[in-house]
Design a protein around this motif. Sequence first.
Motif, PDB file in Angstrom:
ATOM      1  N   UNK A  61       0.809  -1.226   0.000  1.00 53.83           N
ATOM      2  CA  UNK A  61       0.000   0.000   0.000  1.00 53.83           C
ATOM      3  C   UNK A  61       0.839   1.273   0.000  1.00 53.83           C
ATOM      4  N   UNK A  62       2.097   1.173   0.394  1.00 57.40           N
ATOM      5  CA  UNK A  62       2.938   2.367   0.511  1.00 57.40           C
ATOM      6  C   UNK A  62       3.359   2.908  -0.852  1.00 57.40           C
ATOM      7  N   UNK A  63       3.007   2.188  -1.927  1.00 59.21           N
ATOM      8  CA  UNK A  63       3.450   2.577  -3.254  1.00 59.21           C
ATOM      9  C   UNK A  63       2.894   3.903  -3.762  1.00 59.21           C
ATOM     10  N   UNK A  64       1.661   4.245  -3.414  1.00 58.47           N
ATOM     11  CA  UNK A  64       1.021   5.449  -3.951  1.00 58.47           C
ATOM     12  C   UNK A  64       1.667   6.726  -3.438  1.00 58.47           C
ATOM     13  N   UNK A  65       1.315   7.855  -4.051  1.00 59.12           N
ATOM     14  CA  UNK A  65       1.919   9.115  -3.606  1.00 59.12           C
ATOM     15  C   UNK A  65       1.185   9.685  -2.392  1.00 59.12           C
ATOM     16  N   UNK A  71       3.078   3.578  11.359  1.00 59.45           N
ATOM     17  CA  UNK A  71       3.791   2.407  11.873  1.00 59.45           C
ATOM     18  C   UNK A  71       3.501   2.231  13.361  1.00 59.45           C
ATOM     19  N   UNK A  72       2.937   1.059  13.685  1.00 63.75           N
ATOM     20  CA  UNK A  72       2.607   0.777  15.084  1.00 63.75           C
ATOM     21  C   UNK A  72       3.805   0.165  15.801  1.00 63.75           C
ATOM     22  N   UNK A  77       1.129  -2.069  10.991  1.00 60.26           N
ATOM     23  CA  UNK A  77       0.891  -0.696  10.574  1.00 60.26           C
ATOM     24  C   UNK A  77      -0.614  -0.449  10.657  1.00 60.26           C
ATOM     25  N   UNK A  78      -0.998   0.759  10.992  1.00 58.41           N
ATOM     26  CA  UNK A  78      -2.405   1.143  10.953  1.00 58.41           C
ATOM     27  C   UNK A  78      -2.613   1.953   9.670  1.00 58.41           C
ATOM     28  N   UNK A 131      14.166   6.057   4.474  1.00 59.99           N
ATOM     29  CA  UNK A 131      13.066   5.914   3.504  1.00 59.99           C
ATOM     30  C   UNK A 131      13.118   7.127   2.563  1.00 59.99           C
ATOM     31  N   UNK A 132      12.461   7.045   1.375  1.00 62.06           N
ATOM     32  CA  UNK A 132      12.558   8.167   0.430  1.00 62.06           C
ATOM     33  C   UNK A 132      12.250   9.517   1.084  1.00 62.06           C
ATOM     34  N   UNK A 133      13.067  10.495   0.753  1.00 65.59           N
ATOM     35  CA  UNK A 133      12.983  11.813   1.376  1.00 65.59           C
ATOM     36  C   UNK A 133      11.719  12.554   0.932  1.00 65.59           C
ATOM     37  N   UNK A 134      11.011  13.111   1.907  1.00 63.38           N
ATOM     38  CA  UNK A 134       9.829  13.929   1.621  1.00 63.38           C
ATOM     39  C   UNK A 134      10.132  15.337   2.121  1.00 63.38           C
TER      40      UNK A 134
END
Length: 167
Positions: A61-65, A71-72, A77-78, A131-134
């Motif tokens: 599910x983390x694939x989308x933008x 993260x629990x 993960x919730x 993880x990828x930088x935001x």
Amino acid sequence: MRDPAKAQNPQVDPRHCRYRLRIAQSRIHRWGVYAEEFIPKRHKVIEYTGEKISRRETKRRAGGDLNYLFTLDGYWTIDGAVGGSGAEFINHSCDPNCHAVIVRGHILYVALRDIEPGEELTVDYRFEPDVPTVRCICGMQRCRGTINLPKQTKARPRAQERAAGCT
Ligand SMILES: [Zn+2]
């Protein structure tokens, strides 16, 4: 699946919050959650609810933008996109007024300071440095420029684990 009607007009689920909150458009990002009444420091504000999913499903599910994954622990993960209380719309800030406290598998957002009516609620998402930088656009004076934590602070205890301040 996310309910499209809810995406158009998101609401806070009053069963999961202690104070009157409202979702409205945010200057930070899309929607935001605003206090409608005074919230004292260290009080529980809202629980972050959603579907509890495994590490494997989280990866999928983390694939989308745009996602609402929280993260629990090392495995669970919730996903606030499914059965979310509205807390999933609380934006990131590098100088937030709430923090997340995990108590017996529940993610509770607790006020870090007194919050006045009309203030937008914020938490520090504390994305891992690997993880990828935001990029962050929170606009605070103390903005670190990214939602990710800088590498050197990784070993510091996470805010979530300091549950003692929860009222
Ligand atoms: Zn920032």
